[in-house]
Design a protein around this motif. Structure first.
Motif, PDB file in Angstrom:
ATOM      1  N   PRO A  62     -15.980  27.982 -61.757  1.00 15.56           N
ATOM      2  CA  PRO A  62     -14.979  28.695 -62.561  1.00 15.56           C
ATOM      3  C   PRO A  62     -13.832  27.778 -62.983  1.00 15.56           C
ATOM      4  CG  PRO A  62     -14.996  29.496 -60.294  1.00 15.56           C
ATOM      5  CD  PRO A  62     -16.129  28.549 -60.427  1.00 15.56           C
ATOM      6  N   LYS A  63     -13.303  28.075 -64.160  1.00 14.99           N
ATOM      7  CA  LYS A  63     -12.212  27.249 -64.685  1.00 14.99           C
ATOM      8  C   LYS A  63     -10.919  27.539 -63.935  1.00 14.99           C
ATOM      9  CE  LYS A  63     -10.967  30.463 -68.283  1.00 14.99           C
ATOM     10  NZ  LYS A  63     -11.124  30.843 -69.642  1.00 14.99           N
ATOM     11  N   HIS A  64     -10.046  26.551 -63.919  1.00 12.09           N
ATOM     12  CA  HIS A  64      -8.744  26.670 -63.264  1.00 12.09           C
ATOM     13  C   HIS A  64      -7.685  26.790 -64.352  1.00 12.09           C
ATOM     14  CE1 HIS A  64      -5.606  26.127 -60.303  1.00 12.09           C
ATOM     15  NE2 HIS A  64      -5.074  25.199 -61.073  1.00 12.09           N
ATOM     16  N   THR A  65      -6.853  27.814 -64.274  1.00 10.17           N
ATOM     17  CA  THR A  65      -5.838  28.058 -65.293  1.00 10.17           C
ATOM     18  C   THR A  65      -4.450  27.930 -64.669  1.00 10.17           C
ATOM     19  OG1 THR A  65      -7.342  29.618 -66.346  1.00 10.17           O
ATOM     20  CG2 THR A  65      -5.060  29.690 -67.037  1.00 10.17           C
ATOM     21  N   ASP A  66      -3.614  27.102 -65.280  1.00  8.79           N
ATOM     22  CA  ASP A  66      -2.213  26.968 -64.877  1.00  8.79           C
ATOM     23  C   ASP A  66      -1.349  27.594 -65.955  1.00  8.79           C
ATOM     24  OD1 ASP A  66      -2.516  25.614 -62.471  1.00  8.79           O
ATOM     25  OD2 ASP A  66      -2.612  23.669 -63.474  1.00  8.79           O
ATOM     26  N   LYS A  67      -0.453  28.494 -65.549  1.00  7.39           N
ATOM     27  CA  LYS A  67       0.456  29.146 -66.493  1.00  7.39           C
ATOM     28  C   LYS A  67       1.887  28.774 -66.137  1.00  7.39           C
ATOM     29  CE  LYS A  67      -2.559  33.047 -67.398  1.00  7.39           C
ATOM     30  NZ  LYS A  67      -2.736  34.484 -67.367  1.00  7.39           N
ATOM     31  N   LEU A  68       2.680  28.525 -67.173  1.00  8.39           N
ATOM     32  CA  LEU A  68       4.067  28.147 -66.985  1.00  8.39           C
ATOM     33  C   LEU A  68       4.912  28.926 -67.982  1.00  8.39           C
ATOM     34  CD1 LEU A  68       6.106  26.203 -65.622  1.00  8.39           C
ATOM     35  CD2 LEU A  68       5.642  24.613 -67.486  1.00  8.39           C
TER      36      LEU A  68
END
Length: 166
Positions: free
Chosen positions: A82-88
């Motif tokens: 699964p992809k890793h998502t970083d939100k800022l």
């Protein structure tokens, strides 16, 4: 006998499939050397590739599996974790207007390719070939699981020794 073609020129001639195969074979021949010590054996060779562009990873996964097939390596599996998502979330203004936000998001896609039962020389040639053709913006991690000889004290099971002592 195939002509000596550099790896970059073979890849520039995208239609020349034979030239790329010839380059793989010349790489193998150049890496083969006679040594007195036995070659290392790897039970599993895991290649993890990370990047932000999914289409680039798809293309590179196809290239890596094709190279493994041409070298005669046994491809165990190729999967997509699964992809890793970083939100800022940031405020547009430092002190006022707290309602005005800007959101940034980065997605890191991954691929995992596992090759089983590989010799050390084959692993060196294979890894050198796929590392030379690693696209920009893509990171690669290699995990080698070596096959070791069973130690002497484990050859006979412990419960057999207990039965003999009785």
């Amino acid at each position: 006998p195939c002509p000596a073609v550099s790896l970059r020129s073979a890849l520039v001639l995208r239609g020349s499939y034979e030239a790329v195969l010839c380059e793989i074979k010349t790489l193998i021949v150049s890496q083969v050397s006679l040594a007195e010590e036995p070659d290392a054996l790897y039970q599993k060779l895991t290649v993890r590739v990370k990047g932000h562009d999914r289409s680039v990873l798809d293309s590179y996964e196809f290239f890596v599996t094709l190279a493994a097939g041409e070298l005669g390596l046994k491809l165990e599996k190729a999967c997509e974790p699964p992809k890793h998502t970083d939100k800022l979330a940031l405020l547009k203004s430092v002190h006022i207007f707290k309602k005005h936000h800007v959101q940034y998001e980065t997605r890191t896609h991954q691929r995992r390719i596992e090759v089983s039962r590989v010799t050390g020389s084959s692993a060196r040639v294979y890894l050198e070939y796929i590392q030379r053709n690693l696209p920009e913006g893509v990171a690669m991690e290699v995990i080698k699981t070596s096959a070791e000889k069973i130690p002497e004290h484990i050859h006979t099971p412990l419960w057999d020794e207990c039965r003999r002592q009785r």
